[in-house]
Design a protein around this motif. Structure first.
Motif, PDB file in Angstrom:
ATOM      1  N   THR A  19      -0.667 -11.194   3.293  1.00  0.00           N
ATOM      2  CA  THR A  19       0.054 -10.036   2.772  1.00  0.00           C
ATOM      3  C   THR A  19      -0.226  -9.883   1.281  1.00  0.00           C
ATOM      4  N   ILE A  20       0.107  -8.691   0.765  1.00  0.00           N
ATOM      5  CA  ILE A  20      -0.058  -8.445  -0.667  1.00  0.00           C
ATOM      6  C   ILE A  20       0.861  -9.368  -1.459  1.00  0.00           C
TER       7      ILE A  20
ATOM      8  N   TYR B 170       4.847  -4.443   0.387  1.00  0.00           N
ATOM      9  CA  TYR B 170       4.396  -5.765  -0.045  1.00  0.00           C
ATOM     10  C   TYR B 170       4.059  -6.679   1.136  1.00  0.00           C
TER      11      TYR B 170
ATOM     12  N   VAL C  34      -3.776  -7.446   3.969  1.00  0.00           N
ATOM     13  CA  VAL C  34      -5.078  -7.014   3.459  1.00  0.00           C
ATOM     14  C   VAL C  34      -6.135  -7.722   4.289  1.00  0.00           C
TER      15      VAL C  34
ATOM     16  N   LEU D  96      -9.338 -11.748  -2.870  1.00  0.00           N
ATOM     17  CA  LEU D  96      -8.044 -11.771  -2.202  1.00  0.00           C
ATOM     18  C   LEU D  96      -8.186 -12.506  -0.876  1.00  0.00           C
TER      19      LEU D  96
ATOM     20  N   GLU E  54      -7.620  -1.334  -6.783  1.00  0.00           N
ATOM     21  CA  GLU E  54      -6.378  -1.895  -6.245  1.00  0.00           C
ATOM     22  C   GLU E  54      -6.458  -3.417  -6.172  1.00  0.00           C
ATOM     23  N   ARG E  55      -7.603  -3.926  -5.751  1.00  0.00           N
ATOM     24  CA  ARG E  55      -7.768  -5.383  -5.719  1.00  0.00           C
ATOM     25  C   ARG E  55      -7.658  -5.973  -7.127  1.00  0.00           C
TER      26      ARG E  55
ATOM     27  N   GLY F 162      -9.786  -8.880   0.915  1.00  0.00           N
ATOM     28  CA  GLY F 162      -9.187  -7.639   0.432  1.00  0.00           C
ATOM     29  C   GLY F 162      -9.955  -6.391   0.795  1.00  0.00           C
TER      30      GLY F 162
ATOM     31  N   ASN G 239      -0.656 -12.770  -1.783  1.00  0.00           N
ATOM     32  CA  ASN G 239      -1.773 -12.803  -2.720  1.00  0.00           C
ATOM     33  C   ASN G 239      -1.295 -12.780  -4.165  1.00  0.00           C
TER      34      ASN G 239
ATOM     35  N   ILE H 232      -4.043  -6.146  -8.264  1.00  0.00           N
ATOM     36  CA  ILE H 232      -3.328  -7.246  -7.611  1.00  0.00           C
ATOM     37  C   ILE H 232      -3.705  -8.579  -8.271  1.00  0.00           C
TER      38      ILE H 232
ATOM     39  N   ILE I 281       1.206   0.047  -3.881  1.00  0.00           N
ATOM     40  CA  ILE I 281       1.662  -0.903  -2.855  1.00  0.00           C
ATOM     41  C   ILE I 281       2.724  -0.253  -1.982  1.00  0.00           C
TER      42      ILE I 281
END
Length: 736
Positions: free
Chosen positions: A575-576, A612, A616, A571, A627-628, A620, A579, A631, A605
């Motif tokens: 931001t999520i 969102y 990260v 990652l 969780e990674r 990440g 990514n 994503i 999330i």
């Protein structure tokens, strides 16, 4: 220095060297000893009809897609160098000074390329055919002096020709303006001050005229110098920015094997500090050097116009200074190149330690890493000290020679004044010009250091720009808007250097089918995935998608059809949402959320402080492994690929997280051709077929139940893993 003969246009069929018109160029007693087909052009795009041919007298070559031949007569100073990487061969013809020609080809010529190089080395050295089997390999030529590499920066300066021309004109004008004041001292001394001492009155009008001329020249020099510096600084900044951008873009286009042989810190130093050093050289030192050259040239003209004999005396120190510059230049060049390499060691320690700081701290290795940095820094200090010893002698010696030259001018000038050959005003003006002359000469000698630094940096930059990717782009790419997803591997082979990794592999994958790749470590599973993604190209055979050789598609177009989920997801800092949308930057928030929901990532999330929009950490680090991974699955879902590749996607997580990821993967594989590598064979039970690999070959293919019933290679793998898992469970129960 050997040069190729002019290209001779011929016609004929390109199916072989003779059919391509070679026979018409050969003498009656001249025969082809070795011929090598060349099927890649300079941009590594596939193109037919190229050949490199060796006879007992010369080397002949015909580039792919061209209709003419070039030839080089064999000579002892010629060298032929062969290299291959990732299925692409490179052949370079060099003399003792530079590269004369280069050819690239896929490794379809078998032993012909090594035989061509070996035989060429023997013939060029005059060893003769009878020693073919025992001949030495061709050696790589020595690199040319790196100072000349600065001339290659001209390609980046070309778009700014107009601004550079204006800057040169301003430099010429400002230099001329600075040379006016000493010339005005002649009438000030001879017509105003000396007659005044003899009792003649001073005429204010003449004084104001001369002083006004001095003021005007000073103001003109200031204004022209400011405009010159500003324009050329803007141009140099843009050249530096273009150099950085071009280098980085070229780096992104290189294949993975290049990065495997390089250190991150070294590449960062090249694009960062090396380009900055070149930029400083162009914006400051190159401008000063041009000004110095103009000043010396114009001053010399004025000095000879005033008094030729006194001007000749002025030039006495020049041969000694020129000899010193020549003597020290090569030592400085090699010294600065060594400093660059050593400095890369320092940045490499930082690039290794900072991203891996958790591992460093977990194993309490802070002292060890500090020692690594201290040792690298000390090595850097020692190399700099050795170079500074040379430079510390050079600079004061040049200053001493210029002072001696000034002393000689004084002595000779006084003698000429005593003989009434020149006036005091002329001598005063001469001394003023001489001061400027020697100041500029001293400045030019000092620029040797920064020039060699810039040349060393430019050499490291062009080492990147000269490297070509081993994954060639097709000359005429086939555009495929939508794939059905069928993949066929026909007699695929791949090798790293001389080590075969994939051998004669045949496999037909139907659209929408899920294939599981299993086998021991080193069996070739990950290499096969790399070939499918075109991180490397096959050495033999072909990979077809919907019946089209993937090498006929543009690399970026082909990879847009592939979704890749790795064992350790990467990652980026951001931001999520950024990514997830990495593969589709223009995705809407609704599309991002839908992909996250399908990847079972939406709930966790929303629990983050900013949802969102939560940042990260680098790579990440602020998220758990599961969780990674979810994503990264959402990232693959968002681009809606027709082909999905899962490389150990669940091997690095716990059982509960694996179940969560598996549910996300079930959504991901729907309707897609899927190729999955899994460490735990139980996770591949849903695969339509399992492909068992061993030592680069497919040994079994079939569904799980059929392979278990056969009790072959897959059954042995499964049983060995079951025994291992059972032993682990027993150990766990026993320790409770």
């Amino acid at each position: 220095m050997p040069h190729p003969h002019p290209v001779v246009e011929v016609s004929g069929d390109a199916s072989g060297p003779e059919g391509a018109g070679l026979q018409a160029l050969l003498a009656e007693d001249e025969n082809v000893l070795v011929s090598l087909p060349v099927d890649l052009d300079a941009g590594l795009r596939f193109a037919p009809g190229g050949w490199v041919v060796l006879t007992a007298r010369r080397l002949l070559a015909r580039r792919p897609g061209e209709g003419g031949w070039q030839d080089w007569a064999l000579a002892p100073q010629l060298r032929l160098h062969l290299a291959d990487h990732g299925g692409v061969g490179a052949l370079e013809l060099c003399d003792s000074h530079r590269r004369l020609a280069a050819w690239h080809f896929t490794l379809t010529g078998g032993p012909q390329a090594p035989r061509l190089v070996r035989l060429f080395g023997q013939l060029a050295a005059g060893a003769g055919l009878e020693e073919e089997e025992a001949g030495p390999e061709a050696e790589e030529p020595a690199p040319p002096p790196s100072t000349w590499v600065l001339l290659r920066l001209g390609r980046f300066a070309r778009p700014y020709r107009r601004q550079l021309a204006i800057g040169f004109a301003l430099t010429l004008a400002s230099t001329a303006a600075t040379l006016v004041p000493p010339y005005l001292t002649i009438p000030l001394m001879d017509d105003i001050l000396i007659p005044y001492q003899s009792g003649k009155p001073i005429e204010p009008a003449h004084v104001l005229l001369y002083l006004g001329g001095l003021l005007a020249s000073a103001l003109a020099a200031w204004g022209l110098g400011w405009a010159r510096t500003y324009i050329l600084a803007l141009v140099s900044e843009r050249i530096g920015a273009d150099l950085r951008t071009t280098t980085y873009e070229h780096l992104l286009r290189l294949s993975l094997d290049y990065f495997g042989a390089k250190r991150t810190g070294d590449l960062m130093a090249r694009i960062g500090s090396e380009t900055d050093r070149i930029n400083v050289f162009l914006s400051l030192h190159a401008l000063d050097f041009a000004t110095d050259v103009l000043m010396i040239a114009m001053t010399s003209v004025i000095l000879f116009s005033i008094n030729p004999w006194l001007a000749l005396v002025t030039l006495v120190p020049l041969p000694f200074i020129a000899w010193m510059i020549h003597a020290v230049r090569e030592r400085l060049r090699t010294g600065f190149e060594r400093i660059d390499r050593v400095w890369s060691e320092v940045t490499n320690v930082l690039a290794d330690t900072i991203p891996g700081i958790r591992v460093v701290k977990a194993f309490a290795q802070e002292a060890r890493e500090a020692k690594r940095f201290r040792d690298a820094n000390q090595h850097n200090l020692q190399v700099n000290d050795r170079l500074n010893r040379t430079w510390s002698v050079f600079t004061p010696t040049v200053s001493l020679l210029t002072e001696i030259g000034l002393l000689i001018v004084w002595a000779f000038g006084i003698w000429l004044v005593a003989r009434e050959s020149i006036t005091v005003g002329v001598l005063t003006a001469f001394i003023a010009y001489i001061g400027r002359f020697y100041t500029r000469l001293d400045s030019m000698s000092r620029i040797v250091s920064v020039t060699q630094k810039a040349a060393a940096g430019a050499k490291r930059i062009f080492d990147i720009l000269d490297h070509v990717s081993n994954v060639p782009e097709p000359a005429h790419p086939v555009k495929v808007e939508r794939l059905a997803g069928g993949i066929e591997l026909r007699r695929v082979g791949f090798r790293y250097g001389n080590r075969a990794v994939i051998r004669r592999l045949d496999l037909d994958i139907r659209p929408g089918e899920m294939i599981g790749l299993v086998g021991h470590s080193g069996s070739g599973k990950s290499t096969l995935v790399n070939l499918l993604c075109r991180f490397y190209d096959v050495s033999e055979g072909a990979i077809l998608a919907d019946g089209i050789d993937i090498r006929r598609m543009a690399v970026a177009d082909w990879r847009r059809h592939i979704g890749l989920v790795l064992q350790e997801p990467f990652l980026f800092f951001g931001t999520i949402a950024e990514n997830i949308a990495y593969g589709k930057p223009d995705a809407s928030r609704a599309e991002i959320v839908a992909a996250a929901r399908a990847a079972h990532a939406h709930d966790f999330i929303l629990r983050l402080p900013l949802g969102y929009d939560s940042l990260v950490g680098e790579r990440g680090q602020g998220l758990s492994g599961g969780e990674r991974q979810r994503i990264s699955i959402a990232r693959a879902l968002l681009i809606d690929p027709r082909i999905l590749i899962l490389d150990e996607a669940t091997s690095a997580v716990d059982t509960e997280t694996e179940k969560e990821i598996q549910r996300a993967l079930d959504n991901l594989v729907q309707g897609r051709t899927t190729i999955a590598i899994a460490h735990r064979l139980s996770t591949l039970r849903k695969a339509d077929r399992l492909v068992v690999m061993d030592r680069g070959e497919v040994v079994e293919v079939g569904p799980h139940d059929a392979l278990m019933a056969r009790q072959g290679a897959y059954w042995r793998l499964y049983e060995a893993q079951a025994r291992k898992d059972g032993a682990l469970e027993d150990d766990t129960v026993g320790s409770m």
